[in-house]
Write an enzyme that holds these catalytic residues in place. Sequence first.
Site, mmCIF file in Angstrom:
data_model
loop_
_atom_site.group_PDB
_atom_site.id
_atom_site.type_symbol
_atom_site.label_atom_id
_atom_site.label_comp_id
_atom_site.label_asym_id
_atom_site.label_seq_id
_atom_site.Cartn_x
_atom_site.Cartn_y
_atom_site.Cartn_z
ATOM 1 N N TYR A 188 6.179 11.828 6.816
ATOM 2 C CA TYR A 188 6.661 11.434 5.496
ATOM 3 C C TYR A 188 6.489 12.568 4.486
ATOM 4 C CZ TYR A 188 6.749 6.523 6.985
ATOM 5 O OH TYR A 188 7.017 5.344 7.623
ATOM 6 N N LYS A 247 -26.145 -3.370 4.759
ATOM 7 C CA LYS A 247 -25.129 -4.049 3.951
ATOM 8 C C LYS A 247 -23.743 -3.583 4.372
ATOM 9 C CE LYS A 247 -25.434 -0.575 0.281
ATOM 10 N NZ LYS A 247 -25.639 -0.326 -1.150
#
Length: 360
Positions: free
Chosen positions: A256, A33
């Site tokens: 950052y 899946k």
Amino acid sequence: MRPARALIDLQALRHNYQLARELSGARALAVIKADAYGHGAVRCAQTLQDNADGFAVACIEEALQLREAGISGPILLLEGFFEADELALIERYDFWCVVHSWWQLEALERSTLSTLSTPLTVWLKMDSGMHRVGLHPAEYQAAYQRLLASGKVAKVVLMSHFARADELDCPRSEEQLAVFQQAREGITAEVSLRNSPALLGWPSVPSDWVRPGIMLYGATPFEQEQAVAARLQPVMTLESKIISVRELPAGEPVGYGARFVSERPTRVGVVAMGYADGYPRHAPTGTPVAVDGQLTRLIGRVSMDMLTVDLTDLPQAGLGSRVELWGKQVLASDVALQAGSIPYQLFCNLRRAPLLYLGG
């Protein structure tokens, strides 16, 4: 072209499937899946189709993709059908189907010859304690008898799902097994209980069918070391290259938010890999990476397209050096643990980086 890519070792996939068979002594549905947990469902199914006893997917869309690619073996719909009109497709493409709710059972009973002319193989799911989907244990016998009486079912496999099998010292799996065994007492039918953690860590749980998922892709479901899981072979290697090098003095921030500040003169390698590729944004400084086969660490905050690694103690590394983000040297489970995640999520979140298949 951008150097980020995911190498998929199909021989390792075969090895892990055979290990599932060896551990269980039972038939095994390869769970593919979610695009085989990000590894490519069609290619993984094609690799296993000559050996696998069948496949398991979440929904009919995933199953149809496999049939259209020429996969002819059994395919189980783990969530069953979502609308009654899917029954015609389930019959047409010869899918096996989980029934986990009364409305699904009643839809089967109401189906007409124009919708369903051939009896189906049904996997009847019990809620033995997961409390997600499944029939209540007190209703299980009645549901089983109604399926048989409906004339719409050729075979019923009894199934349930463990909530805490990845916790090896937790008694919950044994408690769920006891609930399941008591509720199905007197029913003679095949049983499917063992998923990956139950396959690896709970050998006494009975199962005529097993459902290996994460173990197929070579990642452990456990947070601690486990001897049998150590036999798994990682299937995916996520890699990229150093695209820039910076020499920084002590006291300089990187990236950052200045989440990393150099404590000494530092060589910083910039890697073409970021959270837009599926690498976890919350992976902290210290998360392991390998550069040209040598272990080092992530430093600073992961950005959308780039991340930074410490090259200070790797003087031979530089522009163009190969970086393994996870794979055979840096385990996905170790990266996930650092990032507060699980390897399932790392694999399923993979995007943009192309898949390159090896050993096909």
